[in-house]
Design a protein around this motif. Structure first.
Motif, PDB file in Angstrom:
ATOM      1  N   ASN A  89      20.345  15.392  88.615  1.00 27.24           N
ATOM      2  CA  ASN A  89      20.511  13.844  88.033  1.00 27.24           C
ATOM      3  C   ASN A  89      20.562  13.284  89.424  1.00 27.24           C
ATOM      4  O   ASN A  89      19.951  13.678  90.322  1.00 27.24           O
ATOM      5  N   ARG A 114      17.944  14.910  76.636  1.00 25.96           N
ATOM      6  CA  ARG A 114      19.419  15.407  76.931  1.00 25.96           C
ATOM      7  C   ARG A 114      19.402  16.763  76.335  1.00 25.96           C
ATOM      8  O   ARG A 114      18.660  17.122  75.404  1.00 25.96           O
ATOM      9  N   GLU A 116      21.385  19.561  74.778  1.00 22.74           N
ATOM     10  CA  GLU A 116      22.780  19.750  73.696  1.00 22.74           C
ATOM     11  C   GLU A 116      23.173  21.195  73.893  1.00 22.74           C
ATOM     12  O   GLU A 116      22.369  22.262  74.216  1.00 22.74           O
ATOM     13  N   TYR A 122      26.686  17.700  75.766  1.00 21.42           N
ATOM     14  CA  TYR A 122      25.270  17.512  76.300  1.00 21.42           C
ATOM     15  C   TYR A 122      25.289  17.005  77.824  1.00 21.42           C
ATOM     16  O   TYR A 122      26.391  16.767  78.418  1.00 21.42           O
ATOM     17  N   PRO A 124      22.739  15.013  80.048  1.00 20.94           N
ATOM     18  CA  PRO A 124      21.375  14.178  80.344  1.00 20.94           C
ATOM     19  C   PRO A 124      20.426  14.855  81.179  1.00 20.94           C
ATOM     20  O   PRO A 124      20.838  15.418  82.362  1.00 20.94           O
TER      21      PRO A 124
END
Length: 156
Positions: A89, A114, A116, A122, A124
């Motif tokens: 990210n 996302r 799980e 979770y 992202p």
């Protein structure tokens, strides 16, 4: 020794955001250009304050810093392969093995997908964004196909 070229590729899916990355590049360029212009024009008017060359350079460097911050939005990426999922990210990167992946979800109204994981947690996945529309759908479908291929064999 020679390497076997018939090996399965390490990553079978690699996805990155498209629209937001293009916007981020444009905004970063605009920020740098505006701050460069302000830095150049800083000494042209009589304002009662005396700006030096270092002030001009400082204004430009602030624009470069802001532009660099905006360019963080081009960094997200997800890679999926036989070993698991690598999610990058803005500033973090996390590898998730298939036995921890419950599913890939895209909640209504969410900006990105996302992964799980157990215990209602979770991760992202900013690389698969809603504003990419068909590209995001294709990436999510490919992810789910790879999840069926690799995730179920590990879970059994």
């Amino acid at each position: 020794m020679t390497e076997n070229t018939t090996e399965v590729p390490e990553w079978e899916l690699e996805a990155r955001p498209r629209k937001s990355a293009r916007y981020a590049i444009a905004v970063a360029a605009l920020l740098i250009l505006v701050h460069l212009t302000l830095g150049i024009l800083l000494r042209t008017g009589a304002t009662g304050v005396y700006f030096q060359r270092v002030d001009q350079i400082g204004i430009f460097l602030i624009g470069c810093g802001l532009g660099g911050g905006v360019l963080l939005l081009t960094r997200p990426r997800v890679r999926v392969g036989a070993k698991g999922v690598l999610v990058r990210n803005l500033v973090t990167e996390k590898f998730v093995e298939w036995d921890l992946v419950n599913s890939l979800s895209f909640p209504p109204g969410a900006s990105w997908a996302r992964i799980e994981i157990p215990d209602d947690e979770y991760i992202p996945v900013m690389a698969i964004q809603a504003n990419d529309r068909e590209y995001a759908v294709a990436a999510a479908r490919k992810f789910r196909a790879l999840e069926r291929k690799y995730g179920s064999s590990v879970a059994e």
